[in-house]
Enzyme design. Structure first.
Site, PDB file in Angstrom:
ATOM      1  N   PRO A  79       0.823  -1.223   0.000  1.00  0.00           N
ATOM      2  CG  PRO A  79      -0.539  -1.432   1.882  1.00  0.00           C
ATOM      3  CD  PRO A  79       0.658  -2.011   1.219  1.00  0.00           C
ATOM      4  CD  GLU A  80       3.308   2.684  -4.231  1.00  0.00           C
ATOM      5  OE1 GLU A  80       3.412   3.814  -4.709  1.00  0.00           O
ATOM      6  OE2 GLU A  80       3.647   1.659  -4.843  1.00  0.00           O
ATOM      7  NE  ARG A 104       5.918 -11.113   2.311  1.00  0.00           N
ATOM      8  CZ  ARG A 104       6.549 -10.727   1.212  1.00  0.00           C
ATOM      9  NH1 ARG A 104       5.866 -10.304   0.154  1.00  0.00           N
ATOM     10  NH2 ARG A 104       7.849 -10.746   1.155  1.00  0.00           N
ATOM     11  NE  ARG A 160      19.991  14.137  -2.413  1.00  0.00           N
ATOM     12  CZ  ARG A 160      20.719  14.288  -1.312  1.00  0.00           C
ATOM     13  NH1 ARG A 160      20.852  15.479  -0.771  1.00  0.00           N
ATOM     14  NH2 ARG A 160      21.291  13.254  -0.768  1.00  0.00           N
TER      15      ARG A 160
END
Ligand SMILES: [Zn+2]
Length: 270
Positions: A2-3, A112, A151
């Protein structure tokens, strides 16, 4: 996994079903699922608490409690928060159950067992390490430009870094980079300003559309009512190895970046 859109959908579902309810008791069958405080302290602290509101921060579900404390849940890979009516059997893989005074209960299930629940005291800075919310007003084009500046990190790895932007995972990083026509392995600092702006808008667009469609159901994701999302039907590249790119028709490739499967188009993502 899930995001942001999936966790937002779960939180909105829970806001409808458990806000206003009072916790009568807590049942823990797998201790490691509760990160803090441990065991009976957690159960005792929650007893008699009322749920005032349910929201989201990054990929965490946040239940605000009457006392000012918050119950924070990380679902990780396969965690589920499902509301059940009296008499309904436990959801498969349930390890923590919150029983409400009206007879309903909230099951925290996780096959899990990587998910965690944590009770946070008022004012405790539990989310101090989390980055900006990508759909908030704090995430501006200028902020995003500053974040990328200098970056060398591959842009996809930067999008996945929860310390910078909170809530984007593998699915939406792949989809946003495709929408913005950017190669996932490009060093962040190598992106031109127009490319950064395309990506900025792609991130917000993809996350907004996916939230409207109640998330993406891959890996058995379901919301708080046990229902699937709809965004898996409109994915452009994620999981589409060998299928034609919806924009240029070239076959989608899969490479590995920051230890994660990465789907993209070699022809139109530069
Ligand atoms: Zn293409």
């Amino acid at each position: 996994m899930p995001e942001l859109p999936e966790v937002e959908t779960i939180a909105r579902g829970l806001a409808h079903t458990v806000a206003g309810k009072t916790i009568e008791s807590v049942n823990i069958t797998l201790r490691k699922m509760v990160q803090a405080p441990r065991g009976v302290v957690f159960s005792r602290a929650l007893r008699g608490e009322r749920v005032d509101a349910v929201g989201r921060r990054g990929k965490y579900v946040v239940m605000r409690l009457r006392s000012g404390r918050a119950l924070v849940t990380s679902l990780r890979m396969t965690g589920r928060l499902v509301v059940q009516r009296p008499g309904e059997p436990d959801y498969p893989g349930t390890h923590v159950v919150l029983h409400y005074t009206d007879g309903t209960r909230l099951s925290f299930a996780d096959v899990r067992t990587f998910g965690r629940m944590r009770l946070v005291e008022p004012g405790e800075p539990w989310d101090a390490d989390l980055g900006v919310e990508p759909l908030s007003s704090g995430f501006t084009p200028e902020a995003f430009i500053g974040m990328l500046s200098g970056r060398t990190t591959p842009i996809k790895a930067l999008l996945l870094d929860q310390h910078r932007i909170a809530g984007i995972g593998n699915i939406y990083a792949c989809e946003a980079l495709w929408e913005a026509r950017i190669r996932p392995g490009r060093p962040a600092k190598a992106l031109t300003k127009p490319a950064i702006l395309r990506l900025y808008h792609a991130i917000r667009d993809v996350l907004t559309r996916a939230t409207e469609m109640r998330g993406t159901s891959v890996d058995d994701y379901v919301d708080a009512d046990g229902l699937e999302g709809g965004f898996q039907n409109v994915l452009s590249v994620y999981g589409k190895l060998g299928e034609p790119c919806p924009r240029c028709g070239a076959p989608i490739v899969r490479t590995v970046l920051a230890q994660r499967g990465t789907w993209w188009c070699r022809t139109c993502q530069r």
